[in-house]
Write a protein that holds these residues in place. Sequence first.
Motif, PDB file in Angstrom:
ATOM      1  N   CYS A 483       0.826  -1.210   0.000  1.00 36.54           N
ATOM      2  CA  CYS A 483       0.000   0.000   0.000  1.00 36.54           C
ATOM      3  C   CYS A 483       0.858   1.257   0.000  1.00 36.54           C
ATOM      4  O   CYS A 483       0.396   2.330  -0.316  1.00 36.54           O
ATOM      5  CB  CYS A 483      -0.911   0.003   1.221  1.00 36.54           C
ATOM      6  N   ARG A 488       5.149   6.413   2.864  1.00 34.38           N
ATOM      7  CA  ARG A 488       4.691   7.803   2.950  1.00 34.38           C
ATOM      8  C   ARG A 488       4.813   8.382   4.347  1.00 34.38           C
ATOM      9  O   ARG A 488       4.896   9.601   4.504  1.00 34.38           O
ATOM     10  CB  ARG A 488       3.239   7.885   2.487  1.00 34.38           C
ATOM     11  N   PRO A 520      -1.640  -1.402   7.338  1.00 35.60           N
ATOM     12  CA  PRO A 520      -2.995  -1.967   7.333  1.00 35.60           C
ATOM     13  C   PRO A 520      -2.986  -3.491   7.296  1.00 35.60           C
ATOM     14  O   PRO A 520      -3.973  -4.124   7.639  1.00 35.60           O
ATOM     15  CB  PRO A 520      -3.593  -1.404   6.045  1.00 35.60           C
ATOM     16  N   SER A 522      -0.817  -5.258   8.985  1.00 32.37           N
ATOM     17  CA  SER A 522      -0.041  -5.673  10.159  1.00 32.37           C
ATOM     18  C   SER A 522       1.168  -6.493   9.710  1.00 32.37           C
ATOM     19  O   SER A 522       1.499  -7.512  10.305  1.00 32.37           O
ATOM     20  CB  SER A 522      -0.896  -6.511  11.122  1.00 32.37           C
TER      21      SER A 522
ATOM     22  N   PHE B   9     -20.246   2.395  12.371  1.00 31.31           N
ATOM     23  CA  PHE B   9     -20.268   1.257  13.272  1.00 31.31           C
ATOM     24  C   PHE B   9     -21.692   0.834  13.639  1.00 31.31           C
ATOM     25  O   PHE B   9     -22.024  -0.350  13.692  1.00 31.31           O
ATOM     26  CB  PHE B   9     -19.470   1.574  14.539  1.00 31.31           C
ATOM     27  N   GLY B  28      -7.024  -8.855   1.581  1.00 32.86           N
ATOM     28  CA  GLY B  28      -5.638  -8.379   1.571  1.00 32.86           C
ATOM     29  C   GLY B  28      -5.242  -7.584   0.340  1.00 32.86           C
ATOM     30  O   GLY B  28      -4.069  -7.303   0.153  1.00 32.86           O
ATOM     31  N   THR B  29      -6.198  -7.253  -0.504  1.00 34.29           N
ATOM     32  CA  THR B  29      -5.788  -6.554  -1.714  1.00 34.29           C
ATOM     33  C   THR B  29      -6.252  -5.085  -1.670  1.00 34.29           C
ATOM     34  O   THR B  29      -5.782  -4.325  -0.846  1.00 34.29           O
ATOM     35  CB  THR B  29      -6.243  -7.337  -2.957  1.00 34.29           C
ATOM     36  N   THR B  32      -7.060  -3.356   1.644  1.00 35.99           N
ATOM     37  CA  THR B  32      -5.897  -3.191   2.523  1.00 35.99           C
ATOM     38  C   THR B  32      -5.099  -1.992   2.050  1.00 35.99           C
ATOM     39  O   THR B  32      -4.688  -1.142   2.839  1.00 35.99           O
ATOM     40  CB  THR B  32      -5.027  -4.457   2.527  1.00 35.99           C
ATOM     41  N   VAL B  33      -4.930  -1.918   0.733  1.00 37.50           N
ATOM     42  CA  VAL B  33      -4.142  -0.817   0.174  1.00 37.50           C
ATOM     43  C   VAL B  33      -4.802   0.535   0.498  1.00 37.50           C
ATOM     44  O   VAL B  33      -4.110   1.510   0.756  1.00 37.50           O
ATOM     45  CB  VAL B  33      -3.955  -1.014  -1.344  1.00 37.50           C
ATOM     46  N   LEU B  35      -6.330   1.133   3.144  1.00 36.32           N
ATOM     47  CA  LEU B  35      -6.271   1.214   4.615  1.00 36.32           C
ATOM     48  C   LEU B  35      -7.636   1.061   5.287  1.00 36.32           C
ATOM     49  O   LEU B  35      -7.897   1.667   6.313  1.00 36.32           O
ATOM     50  CB  LEU B  35      -5.642   2.556   5.058  1.00 36.32           C
ATOM     51  N   GLU B  39      -6.006  -6.669   7.638  1.00 38.28           N
ATOM     52  CA  GLU B  39      -5.863  -7.373   8.907  1.00 38.28           C
ATOM     53  C   GLU B  39      -6.019  -6.444  10.126  1.00 38.28           C
ATOM     54  O   GLU B  39      -6.640  -6.792  11.118  1.00 38.28           O
ATOM     55  CB  GLU B  39      -4.480  -8.039   8.932  1.00 38.28           C
ATOM     56  N   ARG B  40      -5.429  -5.262  10.024  1.00 39.25           N
ATOM     57  CA  ARG B  40      -5.510  -4.353  11.176  1.00 39.25           C
ATOM     58  C   ARG B  40      -6.949  -3.939  11.463  1.00 39.25           C
ATOM     59  O   ARG B  40      -7.387  -3.905  12.609  1.00 39.25           O
ATOM     60  CB  ARG B  40      -4.651  -3.112  10.915  1.00 39.25           C
ATOM     61  N   GLN B  41      -7.704  -3.645  10.410  1.00 37.75           N
ATOM     62  CA  GLN B  41      -9.081  -3.213  10.613  1.00 37.75           C
ATOM     63  C   GLN B  41      -9.942  -4.357  11.127  1.00 37.75           C
ATOM     64  O   GLN B  41     -10.861  -4.142  11.915  1.00 37.75           O
ATOM     65  CB  GLN B  41      -9.658  -2.657   9.304  1.00 37.75           C
ATOM     66  N   GLU B  43      -8.999  -6.676  13.138  1.00 41.83           N
ATOM     67  CA  GLU B  43      -8.712  -6.795  14.570  1.00 41.83           C
ATOM     68  C   GLU B  43      -9.461  -5.719  15.367  1.00 41.83           C
ATOM     69  O   GLU B  43     -10.047  -5.990  16.417  1.00 41.83           O
ATOM     70  CB  GLU B  43      -7.193  -6.646  14.766  1.00 41.83           C
ATOM     71  N   LEU B  44      -9.458  -4.515  14.837  1.00 44.86           N
ATOM     72  CA  LEU B  44     -10.118  -3.410  15.536  1.00 44.86           C
ATOM     73  C   LEU B  44     -11.634  -3.582  15.558  1.00 44.86           C
ATOM     74  O   LEU B  44     -12.275  -3.403  16.589  1.00 44.86           O
ATOM     75  CB  LEU B  44      -9.781  -2.080  14.851  1.00 44.86           C
ATOM     76  N   SER B 122      -4.274   6.753  -5.407  1.00 46.32           N
ATOM     77  CA  SER B 122      -3.832   7.465  -4.223  1.00 46.32           C
ATOM     78  C   SER B 122      -3.537   8.913  -4.594  1.00 46.32           C
ATOM     79  O   SER B 122      -2.947   9.207  -5.617  1.00 46.32           O
ATOM     80  CB  SER B 122      -2.566   6.793  -3.699  1.00 46.32           C
ATOM     81  N   GLN B 125      -0.888  10.587   1.119  1.00 44.72           N
ATOM     82  CA  GLN B 125      -1.182   9.681   2.224  1.00 44.72           C
ATOM     83  C   GLN B 125      -2.600   9.898   2.764  1.00 44.72           C
ATOM     84  O   GLN B 125      -3.013  11.032   3.006  1.00 44.72           O
ATOM     85  CB  GLN B 125      -0.157   9.889   3.343  1.00 44.72           C
TER      86      GLN B 125
END
Lengths: 671, 226
Positions: A483, A488, A520, A522, B9, B28-29, B32-33, B35, B39-41, B43-44, B122, B125
């Motif tokens: 990503c 960045r 993102p 991890s 939510f 994961g594609t 994820t890119v 954001l 995986e991180r989201q 978990e949250l 993009s 950031q």
Amino acid sequence: MTDKAIPPCQAACPIYTDVSGYVSAIAIGDIERAIRIIRQINPFPSVCGRICTRPCETACRRSQIDEPISIAALKRFAADQTRGLKLIKRPEHYYDERVAVIGSGPAGLTVAHDLALLGYRVTVFEEQNVLGGMLTQGIPDYRLPKDVVKEEVDFILSLEVEVKTGLSLGRDLSIEGLLKDYQAVFLAVGSQRSLLPKCNGVELSGVITAIEFLKQISRGHRPNLGEHVVIIGGGHTAVDAARTCLRLGSSEVTIIYRRTIDEMPAGRAEVDDAEKEGVNIRYLTAPVDFLGNGNVQKVRCIEMRLGELDESGRRRPVPVENSEFEIKADTVILAIGYIPEADALKDSGLILSKNGTIIVKDNTGTTNVKGVFAGGDVVSGPSSVIEAIAAGKRAADAIHRYLRNLPDKEVEEHLPLRSLDDNVVKLINKSNRQNMPTVPVEKRLDNFNEVEVGYNRNEALKEAQRCLLCGSGALVADNCAACLNCVRICPYGVPVPGREIAEIDISQCQVCGICASECPASAINLKLETREEGRAALQKVIDKARQEAPEVLIIGYYCRYKLPTSLLDDSGIYWLGKLCTGRLDIFQLIYPFELGADEVVVHMCKNEECHFRDGSRWLLTHIERAKKILDEIGMGADRLNIISEEDVSDFKKRFEVLGINPIRKREKVRG
Amino acid sequence: MIVAEIKPFGEIKDMLKDYNKVLIVGCGTCVTVCLSGGERQVELLASALRMARKIEGNEITVGERTILRQCDPEFIDQIKDEAAQYDAILSMACGAGVQGIAERFGSITVLPAMNTRFIGVSDGQGTWVEVCAACGDCILYKTGGICPVARCAKSLINGPCGGSQGGLCEVSKDNPCVWQQIYARLVKLNLLHFLKEISPPKTRPVHPRRLVREDLRLKKEQTKGV
Ligand SMILES: Cc1cc2nc3c(=O)[nH]c(=O)nc-3n(C[C@H](O)[C@H](O)[C@H](O)COP(=O)(O)OP(=O)(O)OC[C@H]3O[C@@H](n4cnc5c(N)ncnc54)[C@H](O)[C@@H]3O)c2cc1C
Ligand code: SF4
Ligand code: SF4
Ligand code: SF4
């Protein structure tokens, strides 16, 4: 750059001590872990912490920014703080083979230590009545107190190492004889015979050798040397002899050295200390004759200049014509060089160099006689304690392989991480070394007490936190989604887009953890603390809290760099320190609530004070997002708060009880 | 890439109110890119859901998984056995992923955690912009590489509407007028003549679109008589 590259400090250490491992442990206050890391490889932490020649510090990358880390002083701190702690277990079983070690200096005792731990019965033969070699017979107490050495020697002896003192190789023992009772012999008799200058008058009374002089002192003698003492030489021994003379009451103590301070083998700090105490040093000066009538009275000297490079790569000193002059001398101390005692090795069958050092086949110390190994100063000529320890470690391994018929150790490469790029260097905040506290000069000269006092805890932690943690940074896993978020956001510009995934050059990473907290996928883990380790640390604190069941359960994250830990005592908050709170990801901010925390506070410094760059700004971003989540789930955003240093000291006023975490409330009702 | 964002939510919680065992599946594609659904989201969101439901006294079991792509059945099959143990799957992929899973595991409810927004790139950031409308008939060669279908508020394809002022779109002053940009770019490229070509109106694609590439497929055996 391969993945295997290690921090330059570690690569420069002759025994490859995991410096960043123990320094980072001290940085977070885990002194026990620090000493475990050190002890695992070094049987003499207290000794090395005081008098090591510190090649690691010369290599330390921090010097690209300001000054190297005080690596040895931190080792001393770890060792001093954990005196008496039993860290190493004795072996469970012993082999039948026995090993004889001749000489109880650092080389010999290291072999005894390592082989004893491998399960061999070792006997150490020592000519003198004290153990420790130059550690106890040479280096004076004001730099290395005897009790410090004794403690480390005693530990080695406690590993069932047998000692026989008063027995000398060549006089009472022969290698041939030893090989009848012992299956291997390690020779570590040092390099203790003084070389004498080719000057008239060396035979005069009052002309003595530094080693003999220091040995005498170490036995408690306090000779009267007169007012004027001249010391010839430029190594540790010369400087130690000079400082010892001052302590014996001589008022005019002069070292004459034929080269300049840059070539001087003694450490710069030692020379500074000697000068502060009142030693005169005359560089570019050599003795010509010692003059006197029975007793020495004067030294005739000549000035030198540096000429062409000699075979040692140093510029050869050449006399300046017509520059002779005389200095008064009641005593002259010779410290120009040492070679091994010829008698000890005379009929041993060992191949010796023309200096009398033992010639070995490789760096494991294997000699031409089967079963006989050698190491330390007797092989290298006068060197250093850490080189002697390193030689001992290699030889112990080689002896074990020899006795067990194991293949030779494979040669390991120890590549240092490359130096920091200029564009990274200029982004790193400067911070100077913590000064080593010392006894004031006026209180030093009437005694032999240790001059350096050692860091206190606060100083040690501060110093350790200067470490750049080289090589403990970010590793990208295969599940990177490319990503480019890390590319960045890294404040140091380290990650770059690779062919398939992001690439992070670990040699340049500053270990701030920001990328890892934001990736993102991890996919980034820091060697310093992986995601799992971070989560486990949180779990541990919460488990403890739940067990103690406080009325209000508050988890506090604080920055170890910025918040004095003294402020944390007694606050009723369950604290979890981080090396910069900018590395906290959102999960770490909300998960405590799932586990029952009533409030989470995060200590934040002002951005311009951040140890890294952007740490506090990322923390703010994370807090904002975490607050939003807490709001949405009905936990309430006001349970997560930023506190500054002032708030911590004044916290009790600040915390109104927010009411118990609704999750806990439910659990309570049910339970 | 496809750009998506996580739903409010409350909406997600509502969707799940009748389920007590949910597997959150990240992708994961693309997501994820951008954001939003990796995986991180996962978990949250899992932790947030567990907490929200605990607070309501209606606990939920949440599983967490992220697969490389939810738009390919082979990847989806990697979680087949695990999925069978849940009442519902909450997919954190774009709409394609949600349907991909739903199609594959017909007997489990699959719910979307995301709102799929657009095909974009993009723009620095944390910022993405729509750049392609997937119209099926690309005209970028005559518009200086800037798509008016996706980037003009009115999707005009033969020049600006006339309402643009100071280079900004009249519909939203947050956006530049894309036709102004196209003009500037064509000047720079010395391709202004393209503006004189009239593009025929675009036919709206007929949904659902399907792409079969016979040239990529193994030939069927010729049956007799064909
Ligand atoms: C005054 C002084 C200051 C120094 N300062 C430093 C410093 O600050 N930092 C540093 O790193 N290094 C320093 N050194 C060097 C360091 O002490 C040596 O390099 C190191 O001790 C070498 O270890 P070793 O085990 O090879 O030999 P030694 O330490 O010399 O030990 C040899 C042992 O063998 C014994 N022995 C000798 N002959 C026989 C025999 N025939 N039979 C039985 N036993 C025998 C000796 O009595 C001695 O105990 C200093 C040296 C001196 C003299
Ligand atoms: S900054 Fe730390 S890890 Fe890096 S070289 Fe210095 S002591 Fe070693
Ligand atoms: S932030 Fe994570 S997923 Fe994105 S490029 Fe970096 S390592 Fe890969
Ligand atoms: S840990 Fe910090 S310095 Fe290292 S790559 Fe990540 S963001 Fe950059």
